[in-house]
Design a protein around this motif. Structure first.
Motif, short mmCIF file in Angstrom:
data_model
loop_
_atom_site.label_atom_id
_atom_site.label_comp_id
_atom_site.label_asym_id
_atom_site.label_seq_id
_atom_site.Cartn_x
_atom_site.Cartn_y
_atom_site.Cartn_z
N ASP A 338 -12.87 84.54 -8.64
CA ASP A 338 -13.89 84.69 -9.67
C ASP A 338 -14.46 86.11 -9.63
OD1 ASP A 338 -15.95 83.30 -11.57
OD2 ASP A 338 -17.16 84.43 -10.12
N HIS A 340 -17.26 87.41 -10.70
CA HIS A 340 -18.66 87.53 -10.32
C HIS A 340 -18.81 87.41 -8.80
CE1 HIS A 340 -23.04 87.13 -10.72
NE2 HIS A 340 -22.95 86.21 -9.78
N LEU A 341 -18.12 86.45 -8.19
CA LEU A 341 -18.20 86.30 -6.74
C LEU A 341 -17.63 87.52 -6.04
CD1 LEU A 341 -17.23 82.54 -6.37
CD2 LEU A 341 -19.52 83.56 -6.17
N ALA A 343 -17.71 90.64 -7.25
CA ALA A 343 -18.66 91.73 -7.44
C ALA A 343 -19.90 91.58 -6.56
CB ALA A 343 -19.07 91.83 -8.91
N THR A 344 -20.32 90.35 -6.31
CA THR A 344 -21.54 90.10 -5.53
C THR A 344 -21.25 89.77 -4.07
OG1 THR A 344 -21.53 87.75 -6.15
CG2 THR A 344 -22.77 89.28 -7.57
#
Length: 394
Positions: A338, A340-341, A343-344
């Motif tokens: 994913d 988002h996961l 990137a964070t």
């Protein structure tokens, strides 16, 4: 996945709960999930296990015996100590640990704790500042109090499988996750912290009861008590929007998508996008918010008809452009990559001295001054017995 820079030489020393010692007598999922969160915040969690170990150690898949995947994912940031509490000398070692602790948590029934000679009165006498938290099936004092409880049973007790049939399932089903355990575990965390805050005022610990049935009931009836909120009743139980048969991911030309038109702006943008901007003016079922809620299943059905006309990618682009809430319907495998996961830094590579490299989720809560972290991976059975007991003589 990123390399894990969250492992600390001094486990949890900078976390919000650094210096808090928790004696963890729990097993399976409910209690370990709660105490793992306390460990993520920096607490020193000492996991007390019988010689056979926490039963979840043995639920596969696993790389080595006693290190099953669910155990690994609910027991990081803990030290494992093996004690046979039926042996008087090892029970005394536990009581000695309690003298050094702030919290003791357990998830067997109070009568079983009493049989071990570990009633609240006994523990309180050893350490009056100790917060003792019991999480078990049902509150004390009722006809269910002595009944055994597991996640499936509690889901059934609060009506979740029946609710599935009301929302379109052809037969009663449990939610495919340990829902009752984890909801209760979250309640256990905040209950422990509330008792710790109270102790700062009073200087004295207390017994805290966290029952699975009552915790999950609050969770479910917060949505579904509905008309029975009032006496006399204003109507039936069951929140119509959540029970709508058509409240589900929408089928597209090539897959499924999760979209929710929640307020008037969302609806106006969507109806214009699909070419029926006057639907709410021309169809009396949807003329007002109250009427739309009453006929929400029919409205979701209308949305579903339009969703089938475009691909998932097209809908993602169009709905996002019009600021309509939308997400793709993920499969489990999708979460591993994913964006988002990524990137964070949601996924961590955590080196384990015996298991090799483990894939772990970063603790979801971030704190600017007292960081959460994966201070140590899940322990082997009894890995820290000698270390922890030796601290008693220091």
């Amino acid at each position: 996945m990123n390399s894990n820079d969250h492992l600390a030489q001094n486990a949890g020393t900078h976390g919000a709960l650094a210096g808090l010692r928790v004696i963890d007598m729990t097993g399976v999922v409910l209690g370990p999930y709660a105490t793992q969160i306390l460990g993520d915040y920096g607490a020193d969690v000492i996991k007390i296990e019988p010689p056979s170990g926490d039963i979840m150690r043995h639920a596969g898949p696993m790389k080595h015996p006693g290190m099953g995947h669910i155990f690994i994912n609910a027991n990081r940031n803990k030290r494992s100590v093996v004690l046979d509490l039926k042996k008087p000398e090892q029970r005394e070692q536990l009581l000695a640990l309690c003298k050094t602790a702030d919290v003791l948590v357990y998830n067997i029934r109070p009568a079983a704790m009493a049989r071990l000679g570990l009633s609240f009165d006994t523990l309180h006498a050893v350490n009056p500042r100790l917060v003792v938290c019991g999480a078990y099936g049902y509150s004390e004092g009722g006809p269910y109090s002595d009944w055994p409880a597991y996640d499936d049973l509690i889901q059934g007790a609060v009506g979740m499988p029946w609710l599935m049939t009301q929302s379109g399932s052809t037969e009663p089903r449990y939610a495919p996750t340990t829902f009752a355990d984890r909801v209760t575990g979250l309640n256990m965390v905040h209950a422990v912290m509330a008792a710790i805050i109270a102790r700062y005022r009073t200087g004295v610990g207390q017994h805290v009861e966290v029952p699975m049935f009552e915790c999950l009931l609050q969770f479910v009836l917060g949505d579904h008590l509905c008309g029975e909120t009032w006496q006399p009743s204003l109507g039936n139980m069951g929140y119509a929007r959540l029970l709508a048969v058509n409240r589900k991911p929408y089928a597209t030309q090539d897959g499924h998508i999760c979209a929710l038109m929640y307020n008037d702006a969302h609806w106006q943008a969507f109806l214009k996008l699909v070419g029926v901007p006057d639907l709410f003016q021309t169809d009396t079922r949807f003329a007002t918010h109250a009427e739309r809620l009453k006929n929400i299943d029919a409205l979701y059905g209308v949305v579903g008809q339009h969703m089938r006309k475009r691909t998932t990618a097209e809908w993602m682009k169009d709905l996002t452009t019009h600021d309509i809430p939308v997400m793709p319907m993920m499969k489990l495998d999708d979460l591993l990559t994913d964006p988002h996961l990524t990137a964070t830094q949601g996924w961590l590579d955590v080196p384990h001295p015996f298991e090799g490299m483990l894939r772990q989720l970063r603790p979801p809560v971030r704190m600017s001054g007292t960081p959460t972290g994966v201070w140590r991976p899940a322990p082997r059975l009894g890995e820290h017995t000698e270390e922890v007991l030796s601290e008693l003589s220091v």
